[in-house]
Design an enzyme around this catalytic site. Structure first.
Site, mmCIF file in Angstrom:
data_model
loop_
_atom_site.group_PDB
_atom_site.id
_atom_site.type_symbol
_atom_site.label_atom_id
_atom_site.label_comp_id
_atom_site.label_asym_id
_atom_site.label_seq_id
_atom_site.Cartn_x
_atom_site.Cartn_y
_atom_site.Cartn_z
ATOM 1 N N ASP A 1 0.828 -1.210 0.000
ATOM 2 C CA ASP A 1 0.000 0.000 0.000
ATOM 3 C C ASP A 1 0.862 1.261 0.000
ATOM 4 O O ASP A 1 1.981 1.261 0.503
ATOM 5 C CB ASP A 1 -0.912 -0.035 1.232
ATOM 6 C CG ASP A 1 -2.076 0.923 1.105
ATOM 7 O OD1 ASP A 1 -2.350 1.398 -0.014
ATOM 8 O OD2 ASP A 1 -2.713 1.205 2.134
ATOM 9 N N GLY A 2 0.305 2.322 -0.564
ATOM 10 C CA GLY A 2 0.948 3.636 -0.501
ATOM 11 C C GLY A 2 1.531 4.123 -1.821
ATOM 12 O O GLY A 2 2.220 5.155 -1.836
ATOM 13 N N TRP B 1 2.956 7.920 -2.378
ATOM 14 C CA TRP B 1 4.365 8.023 -2.789
ATOM 15 C C TRP B 1 4.458 8.980 -3.981
ATOM 16 O O TRP B 1 5.337 9.852 -4.041
ATOM 17 C CB TRP B 1 4.873 6.635 -3.171
ATOM 18 C CG TRP B 1 6.302 6.562 -3.623
ATOM 19 C CD1 TRP B 1 7.398 6.306 -2.845
ATOM 20 C CD2 TRP B 1 6.792 6.733 -4.975
ATOM 21 N NE1 TRP B 1 8.533 6.306 -3.619
ATOM 22 C CE2 TRP B 1 8.196 6.572 -4.924
ATOM 23 C CE3 TRP B 1 6.188 7.016 -6.200
ATOM 24 C CZ2 TRP B 1 9.003 6.664 -6.064
ATOM 25 C CZ3 TRP B 1 6.992 7.126 -7.333
ATOM 26 C CH2 TRP B 1 8.383 6.946 -7.249
ATOM 27 N N HIS C 1 2.109 3.575 -9.110
ATOM 28 C CA HIS C 1 1.863 2.152 -9.365
ATOM 29 C C HIS C 1 3.025 1.532 -10.149
ATOM 30 O O HIS C 1 3.414 0.390 -9.895
ATOM 31 C CB HIS C 1 0.544 1.961 -10.122
ATOM 32 C CG HIS C 1 -0.657 2.355 -9.305
ATOM 33 N ND1 HIS C 1 -0.805 1.987 -7.991
ATOM 34 C CD2 HIS C 1 -1.747 3.097 -9.608
ATOM 35 C CE1 HIS C 1 -1.949 2.486 -7.518
ATOM 36 N NE2 HIS C 1 -2.532 3.167 -8.487
ATOM 37 N N TRP D 1 -12.159 -1.921 -7.526
ATOM 38 C CA TRP D 1 -12.944 -1.570 -8.725
ATOM 39 C C TRP D 1 -13.691 -0.259 -8.543
ATOM 40 O O TRP D 1 -14.123 0.357 -9.520
ATOM 41 C CB TRP D 1 -13.971 -2.669 -9.045
ATOM 42 C CG TRP D 1 -13.372 -3.981 -9.439
ATOM 43 C CD1 TRP D 1 -13.329 -5.105 -8.678
ATOM 44 C CD2 TRP D 1 -12.746 -4.314 -10.689
ATOM 45 N NE1 TRP D 1 -12.694 -6.122 -9.373
ATOM 46 C CE2 TRP D 1 -12.339 -5.664 -10.605
ATOM 47 C CE3 TRP D 1 -12.489 -3.608 -11.865
ATOM 48 C CZ2 TRP D 1 -11.678 -6.313 -11.646
ATOM 49 C CZ3 TRP D 1 -11.839 -4.260 -12.906
ATOM 50 C CH2 TRP D 1 -11.445 -5.589 -12.787
ATOM 51 N N LEU E 1 10.603 -20.043 -5.448
ATOM 52 C CA LEU E 1 9.714 -19.174 -4.665
ATOM 53 C C LEU E 1 8.306 -19.294 -5.246
ATOM 54 O O LEU E 1 8.136 -19.227 -6.466
ATOM 55 C CB LEU E 1 10.178 -17.706 -4.764
ATOM 56 C CG LEU E 1 9.247 -16.672 -4.126
ATOM 57 C CD1 LEU E 1 9.368 -16.675 -2.603
ATOM 58 C CD2 LEU E 1 9.571 -15.255 -4.633
ATOM 59 N N GLU F 1 1.856 -13.068 12.279
ATOM 60 C CA GLU F 1 2.487 -11.941 12.952
ATOM 61 C C GLU F 1 2.364 -10.728 12.033
ATOM 62 O O GLU F 1 2.619 -10.830 10.832
ATOM 63 C CB GLU F 1 3.967 -12.240 13.228
ATOM 64 C CG GLU F 1 4.183 -13.347 14.231
ATOM 65 C CD GLU F 1 3.635 -13.015 15.607
ATOM 66 O OE1 GLU F 1 3.685 -11.838 16.013
ATOM 67 O OE2 GLU F 1 3.135 -13.948 16.273
HETATM 68 C C1 IPE Z 1 -5.354 -2.665 -0.063
HETATM 69 O O1 IPE Z 1 -5.043 -1.321 -0.212
HETATM 70 C C2 IPE Z 1 -5.392 -3.328 -1.410
HETATM 71 C C3 IPE Z 1 -4.118 -3.489 -2.092
HETATM 72 C C4 IPE Z 1 -2.968 -3.134 -1.633
HETATM 73 C C5 IPE Z 1 -4.206 -4.115 -3.382
HETATM 74 P P1 IPE Z 1 -6.183 -0.205 -0.349
HETATM 75 O O2 IPE Z 1 -5.486 1.082 -0.531
HETATM 76 O O3 IPE Z 1 -7.153 -0.612 -1.376
HETATM 77 O O4 IPE Z 1 -6.885 -0.304 1.080
HETATM 78 P P2 IPE Z 1 -7.728 0.790 1.871
HETATM 79 O O5 IPE Z 1 -8.777 1.311 0.941
HETATM 80 O O6 IPE Z 1 -6.779 1.859 2.283
HETATM 81 O O7 IPE Z 1 -8.289 0.047 3.057
HETATM 82 C C1 IPE Z 2 -1.675 0.292 -3.396
HETATM 83 O O1 IPE Z 2 -1.418 1.650 -3.418
HETATM 84 C C2 IPE Z 2 -1.927 -0.253 -4.775
HETATM 85 C C3 IPE Z 2 -3.300 -0.726 -5.000
HETATM 86 C C4 IPE Z 2 -4.283 -0.668 -4.131
HETATM 87 C C5 IPE Z 2 -3.583 -1.298 -6.292
HETATM 88 P P1 IPE Z 2 -2.603 2.698 -3.354
HETATM 89 O O2 IPE Z 2 -3.061 3.017 -4.736
HETATM 90 O O3 IPE Z 2 -3.688 2.220 -2.453
HETATM 91 O O4 IPE Z 2 -1.895 3.954 -2.730
HETATM 92 P P2 IPE Z 2 -2.494 4.968 -1.673
HETATM 93 O O5 IPE Z 2 -3.015 4.157 -0.525
HETATM 94 O O6 IPE Z 2 -3.585 5.731 -2.374
HETATM 95 O O7 IPE Z 2 -1.345 5.831 -1.287
HETATM 96 MG MG MG Z 3 -4.074 2.431 -0.497
#
Ligand code: IPE
Ligand code: IPE
Ligand code: MG
Length: 242
Positions: A24-25, A29, A41, A73, A135, A207
């Site tokens: 996530d993030g 970023w 992405h 989606w 892996l 964990e």
């Molecule tokens: C979880 O991240 C899904 C993936 C990393 C693919 P999200 O960004 O979708 O989750 P929320 O919306 O912050 O809970």
């Molecule tokens: C995770 O990064 C990737 C996917 C959910 C596909 P995000 O797109 O959720 O990034 P943030 O959370 O908006 O920073």
């Molecule tokens: Mg996210």
């Protein structure tokens, strides 16, 4: 390729067999750099390369990555399209390198919900790499933990199992992860403290390692830190400390 890799002391480190990651993030970023979300992405996928290499280096056997959730989606159509484009490119181009490295690709989630061409690419990647054993890279794509449990329950009912025949072990065999041991270590990047519908059955005793680092910046050294933290954990599974 990472040159002059910092030497890391793996001695005394407890290595989890199965690591699961909520990557996530990416968006934040990119925002921090005044870049479009799609650039985040792309950086996220590039980073995955380093994490796969590091899992192999650290002798982790299974890596499950959350690539796209059933809830993703609901994002703007342009972002969803951009993500699908990235997945298609990775499956076309990077799959051969992964294959050479001995990575076996598998998928959890519902492929029926994705474009037929992408379905084909996923199935081809699985077929190409099915004999590899360095892996196991398990990709959660159009995956949701609740959907998985409903899907499993439907199949159990369709198979006509009697209530007496159903136990946790049997239920597990109907999940997408059948045959794969539960994750030992679950990592979430970007500073969020939630599970977001990821492996809600399987992570019952995992964990957790939560870090504020955004996914594109979570590299080999950060994975090592997670392993150090994991090594210090006392996994009791409800029993008393030994
Ligand atoms: C979880 O991240 C899904 C993936 C990393 C693919 P999200 O960004 O979708 O989750 P929320 O919306 O912050 O809970
Ligand atoms: C995770 O990064 C990737 C996917 C959910 C596909 P995000 O797109 O959720 O990034 P943030 O959370 O908006 O920073
Ligand atoms: Mg996210």
């Amino acid at each position: 390729m990472v040159l002059n890799k910092e030497k890391l002391d793996l001695g005394g480190l407890k290595i989890p067999k199965h690591v699961a990651v909520i990557m996530d993030g990416n968006g934040r970023w990119a925002k921090k750099r005044m870049l479009p979300r799609q650039a985040g992405h792309r950086a996220g996928v590039e980073n995955l390369r380093e994490i796969i290499d590091s899992c192999i280096e650290f002798n982790i056997e299974i890596l499950t990555i959350y690539a796209f959730s059933t809830e993703n989606w609901t994002r703007p159509e342009s972002e969803v399209r951009g993500l699908m484009r990235i997945f298609a490119r990775v499956l076309d181009q990077e799959i051969y390198d992964l294959h050479d490295q001995g990575v076996r690709v598998s998928h959890i989630g519902d492929l029926n919900g994705v474009a037929p061409l992408l379905q084909e690419k996923v199935n081809r990647a699985i077929e190409l790499t099915k004999g590899n054993d360095r892996l196991l890279l398990n990709v959660a794509f159009n995956y949701g933990g609740r959907a998985e449990i409903v899907h499993a329950t439907r199949r159990i009912l369709a198979d006509g199992l009697s209530p007496d025949d159903l136990d946790e072990e049997t239920f597990g065999k109907y999940l997408f992860t059948a045959g794969v041991p539960d994750p030992d270590l679950l990592i979430r990047t970007s500073g969020e403290y939630r599970i977001s519908n990821f492996l809600i059955w399987q992570a019952a005793y995992s964990e957790y390692y939560l870090t504020p680092v955004y996914w594109p910046d979570f590299g080999r050294a950060e994975l090592y830190e997670a392993l150090v933290s994991y090594t210090g954990r006392d996994r009791r599974f409800g029993a008393l400390a030994t």
